[in-house]
Design a protein around this motif. Structure first.
Motif, PDB file in Angstrom:
ATOM      1  N   TYR A 274       4.726  72.796  22.919  1.00 21.13           N
ATOM      2  CA  TYR A 274       5.406  73.564  21.881  1.00 21.13           C
ATOM      3  C   TYR A 274       4.922  74.998  21.955  1.00 21.13           C
ATOM      4  O   TYR A 274       3.769  75.290  21.614  1.00 21.13           O
ATOM      5  N   LYS A 275       5.777  75.879  22.464  1.00 19.47           N
ATOM      6  CA  LYS A 275       5.504  77.320  22.480  1.00 19.47           C
ATOM      7  C   LYS A 275       4.149  77.662  23.094  1.00 19.47           C
ATOM      8  O   LYS A 275       3.374  78.449  22.540  1.00 19.47           O
TER       9      LYS A 275
ATOM     10  N   LEU B 134       7.652  63.360  16.658  1.00 13.08           N
ATOM     11  CA  LEU B 134       7.027  64.655  16.416  1.00 13.08           C
ATOM     12  C   LEU B 134       7.361  65.627  17.541  1.00 13.08           C
ATOM     13  O   LEU B 134       7.750  66.780  17.285  1.00 13.08           O
TER      14      LEU B 134
ATOM     15  N   LEU C 175       9.637  69.048  17.169  1.00 13.28           N
ATOM     16  CA  LEU C 175       9.097  70.366  17.493  1.00 13.28           C
ATOM     17  C   LEU C 175       9.934  71.068  18.569  1.00 13.28           C
ATOM     18  O   LEU C 175      10.128  72.290  18.516  1.00 13.28           O
ATOM     19  N   LYS C 176      10.443  70.317  19.555  1.00 18.85           N
ATOM     20  CA  LYS C 176      11.268  70.934  20.584  1.00 18.85           C
ATOM     21  C   LYS C 176      12.576  71.467  20.004  1.00 18.85           C
ATOM     22  O   LYS C 176      13.072  72.525  20.415  1.00 18.85           O
TER      23      LYS C 176
ATOM     24  N   LEU D 125      12.912  72.530  16.855  1.00 24.26           N
ATOM     25  CA  LEU D 125      12.527  73.711  16.071  1.00 24.26           C
ATOM     26  C   LEU D 125      12.211  74.895  16.981  1.00 24.26           C
ATOM     27  O   LEU D 125      12.471  76.047  16.623  1.00 24.26           O
ATOM     28  N   GLU D 126      11.638  74.621  18.138  1.00 26.80           N
ATOM     29  CA  GLU D 126      11.382  75.688  19.102  1.00 26.80           C
ATOM     30  C   GLU D 126      12.700  76.280  19.609  1.00 26.80           C
ATOM     31  O   GLU D 126      12.840  77.500  19.733  1.00 26.80           O
TER      32      GLU D 126
ATOM     33  N   ALA E 194       4.342  68.020  11.275  1.00 29.26           N
ATOM     34  CA  ALA E 194       5.109  69.105  11.896  1.00 29.26           C
ATOM     35  C   ALA E 194       5.098  70.367  11.035  1.00 29.26           C
ATOM     36  O   ALA E 194       4.945  71.483  11.555  1.00 29.26           O
ATOM     37  N   GLN E 195       5.236  70.209   9.730  1.00 34.13           N
ATOM     38  CA  GLN E 195       5.297  71.389   8.871  1.00 34.13           C
ATOM     39  C   GLN E 195       3.963  72.126   8.806  1.00 34.13           C
ATOM     40  O   GLN E 195       3.925  73.356   8.822  1.00 34.13           O
TER      41      GLN E 195
ATOM     42  N   MET F  98       1.768  72.088  11.183  1.00 31.32           N
ATOM     43  CA  MET F  98       1.646  72.696  12.513  1.00 31.32           C
ATOM     44  C   MET F  98       2.362  74.033  12.603  1.00 31.32           C
ATOM     45  O   MET F  98       1.786  75.037  13.046  1.00 31.32           O
ATOM     46  N   ILE F  99       3.624  74.072  12.194  1.00 31.04           N
ATOM     47  CA  ILE F  99       4.368  75.337  12.325  1.00 31.04           C
ATOM     48  C   ILE F  99       3.826  76.386  11.348  1.00 31.04           C
ATOM     49  O   ILE F  99       3.859  77.584  11.647  1.00 31.04           O
TER      50      ILE F  99
ATOM     51  N   ASP G 295       3.098  78.994  14.000  1.00 35.55           N
ATOM     52  CA  ASP G 295       4.184  79.977  13.959  1.00 35.55           C
ATOM     53  C   ASP G 295       3.964  81.055  12.904  1.00 35.55           C
ATOM     54  O   ASP G 295       4.205  82.231  13.161  1.00 35.55           O
TER      55      ASP G 295
END
Length: 564
Positions: free
Chosen positions: A259-260, A277, A281-282, A284-285, A468-469, A471-472, A476
């Motif tokens: 992821y990024k 997951l 994420l992919k 959202l990326e 996930a939330q 994490m970003i 991010d």
């Protein structure tokens, strides 16, 4: 990405007691109870490694959070070994007994037994795997004897556990799940335990002493196991002594994604959460979620639609790989992700979201590397002075599990087999000797081959959304770890109904409603994320516990801030 930006945002001053965060340079633990985190931290201070700490913490949680985990639980443990640069999964997930039959879902009339009744039925107790997982981890990676790691929990239970607000709330909301034997512990004198009362579970202390003296084999092939099987037979369940004796905790490869510029390690099937997951994420990326403000309606709309896409696939394709082929590579293939992203548009909720066809991408999928170098549930994690990491999610499945407590031994049994679908039209159908699909998602995140973050959460189907939330929010939006955990979260499955933290901005809620979603606001937490950030360049660790439970992060080596 300059990883230093993330560490520069971490709060290091004006930290007050009760904030459930910590800073350390010699180790870190985080869990849903202060007692567990402190016991794990003391293991680290005494020279133990991350796996030693996790084993001690599992036993401590069996005392301090017995309605969410315990000796009769299941779990997945993720271990990163600094010396070899490898990450492995210790699979302690519950398994269906040899004599389990799909007919056990039916009553005398041949009709499906209602779900609530199944959750309290002895036939839906899975073969408990958490203790075998702890033994496998301790034997393979640990440095301290098991007897040493159990002792603090014996002292904790014999001295008495002070009931906290989570115990009280669990009994208020789910006390109807508590069976007859368990009522003597949770309802002394006929009334539910209240905050501030002291509980001494002497039967559990007795059980822990047996395990300390005779080892974990006493559970699977000794007097504790005999008591478990006798109880299940008395309640017309199908598990046998052979089922217990034959259980094996396996060391497996994790599934690896990116992821990024970050790499993620997490358990693969029969754990469905890891693939979900990575797929989430992919997506959202691909949609560049970071371009929208962390509190914007756009961010939450993208999260909601992406979750619907991912969970549609999960419900269709995820099962036990020993029974079915699982299209893992296809689900994560770039072309398949691009195809699924086309379902998202900003006009309104897409009524046409359904599962896709990842199979057509299996042949040309590039296999993910299998090794990286460089209800209710609970999650806990530890990092030691050498950089080893252990992260575990363990569970009884629902609050109080099956509600069935083993007389004389003081622990509850799980109801993990309710995770099967009681039909034959699913890859997650109920069969003997099979793992039900799990949503546990302990995760370790790497950058340039070095671990930078470990996290996980309880919450059943909401686990992936919570992980996930957070994490970003960190990767991010470069948020402080504790603030990233506390930011309101949402969860959406395949339906238009969104479960959202009641603290979510009203303007965001109204916008989502106007786009076709139905919002279900809740003051019950969505997940309970425990996380640690690792800044190897500056030899510093940042830990944080989620305020939705009375947990703590405890740092070793510097003054730490924990719960009062």
């Amino acid at each position: 990405m300059d990883i230093r930006e993330i560490f520069q945002q971490q709060k290091t001053s004006d930290i007050k007691k009760g904030e459930q965060r910590a800073i350390g340079d010699f180790g870190m633990t985080a869990s849903a109870t202060k007692q567990s985190s402190e016991i794990g931290a003391q293991v680290l201070r005494d020279g133990g490694n991350a796996v030693d700490a996790i084993v001690a913490m599992q036993f401590a949680l069996s005392v301090s959070e017995p309605f969410n985990t315990g000796l009769g639980a299941s779990g997945f443990l993720l271990v990163y070994n600094q010396y070899s640069g490898t990450t492995k999964v210790v699979n302690g997930h519950s398994k269906a007994p040899e004599h389990l039959s799909p007919n056990m879902c039916l009553d005398e009339k041949g009709e499906l037994i209602p779900f609530f009744e199944r959750t309290l039925n002895a036939n839906f107790i899975g073969i408990p795997g958490i203790l075998k997982a702890m033994k496998k981890a301790n034997d393979t990676y640990g440095t301290m004897p098991l007897a040493r790691l159990i002792e603090p929990s014996i002292q904790l239970v014999e001295e008495g556990m002070e009931v906290n607000w989570l115990w009280e709330r669990a009994l208020e909301m789910y006390g109807d799940r508590v069976g007859t034997t368990a009522r003597s512990l949770f309802y002394p004198d006929g009334a539910p335990l209240k905050k501030g009362e002291i509980v001494k579970n002497q039967e559990l202390a007795h059980t822990l002493r047996i395990i300390q003296d005779k080892g974990i084999d006493a559970f699977y092939n000794g007097e504790i196991g005999e008591a478990v099987i006798q109880l299940i037979h008395d309640k017309k369940g199908c598990m046998t002594r052979e089922d217990l004796r034959g259980y094996r905790a396996e060391i497996q490869e994790p599934i690896i994604g990116d992821y990024k510029g970050f790499q993620l390690a997490t358990p693969g099937p029969p754990n469905g959460a890891g693939v979900s997951l990575l797929q989430l994420l992919k997506i959202l990326e691909k949609v560049k979620i970071e371009q929208y403000d962390k509190n914007s309606w756009e961010k939450h709309f993208l999260l909601a639609e992406a979750m619907r896409i991912v969970f549609s696939d999960k419900l269709t394709y995820m099962g036990d790989p020993d029974f079915y082929n699982i299209p893992v590579d296809g689900l994560l293939h770039p072309e398949y992700i691009a195809e699924r992203v086309k379902l998202i548009h900003f006009e309104r909720m897409n009524q046409g979201v359904d599962f896709g066809n990842p199979w057509k991408y299996e042949e040309k999928a590039h296999g993910l590397p299998r090794e990286l170098r460089g209800g209710e549930t609970t999650h806990f994690t530890a990092v030691d002075r050498w950089g080893n990491i252990a992260a575990c999610t363990s569970s009884l499945e629902h609050y109080f599990g099956s509600g069935i407590m083993v007389p004389g031994y003081g622990f509850l049994l799980n109801n993990d087999l309710t995770d099967f679908y009681p039909t034959e039209e699913s890859v997650n159908d109920l069969q003997a000797n099979k793992y039900p699909v799990s949503t546990k998602c302990p995760t370790i995140i790497f950058h340039d081959g070095k671990p930078v973050m470990t996290l996980g959460s309880p919450g059943g189907p909401t686990i992936v959304a919570s992980v996930a939330q957070v994490m970003i929010n960190v990767l991010d939006y470069k948020m402080d770890l504790k603030e990233a955990i506390e930011l309101p979260r949402i969860y959406n499955s395949t339906a238009p109904k969104i479960l959202c933290d009641e603290r979510l901005d009203e303007n965001v809620k109204n916008k989502l409603r106007s786009m076709g979603f139905e919002l279900l606001s809740t003051d019950i937490a969505i997940g309970n994320v425990q996380a640690i950030l690792v800044d190897q360049e500056n030899n510093r660790m940042y830990g944080a516990a989620d305020s939705s439970r009375p947990g703590a992060a405890i740092g070793v080596g510097e003054e730490y801030i924990g719960m009062e």
